[in-house]
Design a protein around this motif. Sequence first.
Motif, PDB file in Angstrom:
ATOM      1  N   LEU A  32       1.492  -1.235  -1.764  1.00 33.10           N
ATOM      2  CA  LEU A  32       1.506  -0.023  -2.815  1.00 33.10           C
ATOM      3  C   LEU A  32       2.756  -0.191  -3.760  1.00 33.10           C
ATOM      4  CD1 LEU A  32       1.138   2.692  -0.387  1.00 33.10           C
ATOM      5  CD2 LEU A  32      -0.707   1.903  -1.738  1.00 33.10           C
ATOM      6  N   TYR A  33       3.762  -1.209  -3.766  1.00 31.35           N
ATOM      7  CA  TYR A  33       4.714  -1.251  -4.423  1.00 31.35           C
ATOM      8  C   TYR A  33       5.267  -2.776  -4.568  1.00 31.35           C
ATOM      9  CZ  TYR A  33       5.573   3.611  -3.972  1.00 31.35           C
ATOM     10  OH  TYR A  33       5.474   5.188  -4.151  1.00 31.35           O
ATOM     11  N   ALA A  50       4.986   1.057  -8.673  1.00 38.73           N
ATOM     12  CA  ALA A  50       3.716   1.363  -7.943  1.00 38.73           C
ATOM     13  C   ALA A  50       2.862   0.189  -8.764  1.00 38.73           C
ATOM     14  CB  ALA A  50       3.218   2.628  -7.795  1.00 38.73           C
ATOM     15  N   ILE A 130      -3.520   4.670  -4.869  1.00 38.31           N
ATOM     16  CA  ILE A 130      -2.540   5.409  -4.170  1.00 38.31           C
ATOM     17  C   ILE A 130      -3.029   6.322  -3.453  1.00 38.31           C
ATOM     18  CG2 ILE A 130      -0.247   6.666  -4.477  1.00 38.31           C
ATOM     19  CD1 ILE A 130       0.088   3.695  -5.324  1.00 38.31           C
TER      20      ILE A 130
END
Length: 211
Positions: A32-33, A50, A130
Amino acid sequence: MANPPAHLIPSRAAKRANYEPETINSILDEALYCTISYSADNKPYAIPTAFVRYGNRIYVHGSVGSHLMRELEKGIPVCITVALMDELVVAKSAFHHSVNYRSVVIFAQAEKIESVADKTEAFKWLTEKIVPGSWDYLRPITDREVLKTTALAFKIDEASAKLRTGMPVDDDNDLELPIWSGLIPLQTKRLTPIPDKLSEGLPLPTHLAAI
């Protein structure tokens, strides 16, 4: 990548490197990051943010006033890293403790996305990554909001993955010691959504109930 450039070859445990796009993309799609590292004004920066992959590029966004966005849109060289921790590797000695992981390193320069339509599409990809299924549920984004946000793309042309899997590797002299060794699995997962006060009386949307 048959002959990767030297800066993509790990200095240690080079056999763990992987240059296959399928491997690299699978790690990028799960994470996600990422962390974007660069140098500006003779100072180092490493900023987590992100991101989303679409095709052969990853996309990030930020305020038009963001120091990070203003520096990156100049096209300066950056190093983008992603890491997923899968298991703690517990050996019979502290020296051989390790981690099973999957990571990606990308060297690239930013491409600024100018078109409102293209920026909106990139924001949709990121939102759907996300919180899957949320884009069509939410109040539509406005052109004004898009114009207040910078979107940057980075090609994944210079990229490598590095992975460790398997059990601990202890010294031969330690194998018979009565000391427990093995793996401790790690897991990142989405838990039950928690409403704010304004949402306490609303039913949980289908796309969130599926988490």
